[in-house]
Design a protein around this motif. Structure first.
Motif, PDB file in Angstrom:
ATOM      1  N   THR A  16       0.840  -1.202   0.000  1.00  0.00           N
ATOM      2  CA  THR A  16       0.000   0.000   0.000  1.00  0.00           C
ATOM      3  C   THR A  16       0.872   1.248   0.000  1.00  0.00           C
ATOM      4  O   THR A  16       0.611   2.199  -0.746  1.00  0.00           O
ATOM      5  CB  THR A  16      -0.948   0.005   1.215  1.00  0.00           C
ATOM      6  OG1 THR A  16      -1.807  -1.131   1.124  1.00  0.00           O
ATOM      7  CG2 THR A  16      -1.768   1.278   1.274  1.00  0.00           C
ATOM      8  N   THR A  17       1.921   1.244   0.809  1.00  0.00           N
ATOM      9  CA  THR A  17       2.833   2.386   0.869  1.00  0.00           C
ATOM     10  C   THR A  17       3.506   2.618  -0.477  1.00  0.00           C
ATOM     11  O   THR A  17       3.598   3.760  -0.941  1.00  0.00           O
ATOM     12  CB  THR A  17       3.898   2.168   1.968  1.00  0.00           C
ATOM     13  OG1 THR A  17       3.227   2.035   3.229  1.00  0.00           O
ATOM     14  CG2 THR A  17       4.870   3.335   2.035  1.00  0.00           C
ATOM     15  N   GLU A  20       1.054   4.187  -2.826  1.00  0.00           N
ATOM     16  CA  GLU A  20       0.870   5.608  -2.530  1.00  0.00           C
ATOM     17  C   GLU A  20       2.039   6.435  -3.072  1.00  0.00           C
ATOM     18  O   GLU A  20       1.836   7.533  -3.601  1.00  0.00           O
ATOM     19  CB  GLU A  20       0.717   5.808  -1.027  1.00  0.00           C
ATOM     20  CG  GLU A  20      -0.597   5.262  -0.499  1.00  0.00           C
ATOM     21  CD  GLU A  20      -0.673   5.179   1.022  1.00  0.00           C
ATOM     22  OE1 GLU A  20       0.350   5.412   1.700  1.00  0.00           O
ATOM     23  OE2 GLU A  20      -1.769   4.854   1.525  1.00  0.00           O
TER      24      GLU A  20
END
Length: 121
Positions: A16-17, A20
């Motif tokens: 997820t990081t 992003e």
């Protein structure tokens, strides 16, 4: 303005990081970006209407996560042939998921993962 969909599937948050960060980089290039988690993509229309796609998954036991596989099966129903795309993932030691996503996007979905250098067959 170009529209890009970044979809990630994470086990512990690392993928997820990364998704992003990919989204932030594209936004700085004045591209409209939508970053989503796989569970938010439920139907074909959730994938439609973008100029490019970036898919990412953690690697678990040498595979992409099952939810990402489901997303790729759903993507087969959307005409992504010739669309620009990319793959990413987080992993500890093996890291097969990004390659498997890339190969599916290129060979099955017919996407342009080489930015026009080697068009999909």
């Amino acid at each position: 303005m170009l529209r890009v969909l970044v979809v990630n599937n994470s086990l512990k948050g690392a993928t997820t990081t990364i998704g992003e960060f990919v989204g932030e980089g594209l936004t700085e290039s004045k591209i409209e970006v939508h970053v989503k988690d796989v569970p938010t993509i439920e139907k074909e229309s959730d994938l439609a209407g973008y100029d490019a796609y970036v898919f990412g998954s953690a690697t678990y036991h040498g595979e992409m996560l099952p939810q990402m596989k489901r997303l790729l099966f759903l993507a087969e129903k959307v005409n992504l042939r010739g669309k620009v795309g990319g793959a990413f993932g987080a992993f500890g030691w093996s890291g097969e998921a990004p390659d498997r996503i890339f190969n599916t996007m290129y060979h099955i979905l017919g996407m342009d993962l080489n930015n026009g250098l080697y068009p999909a067959s």
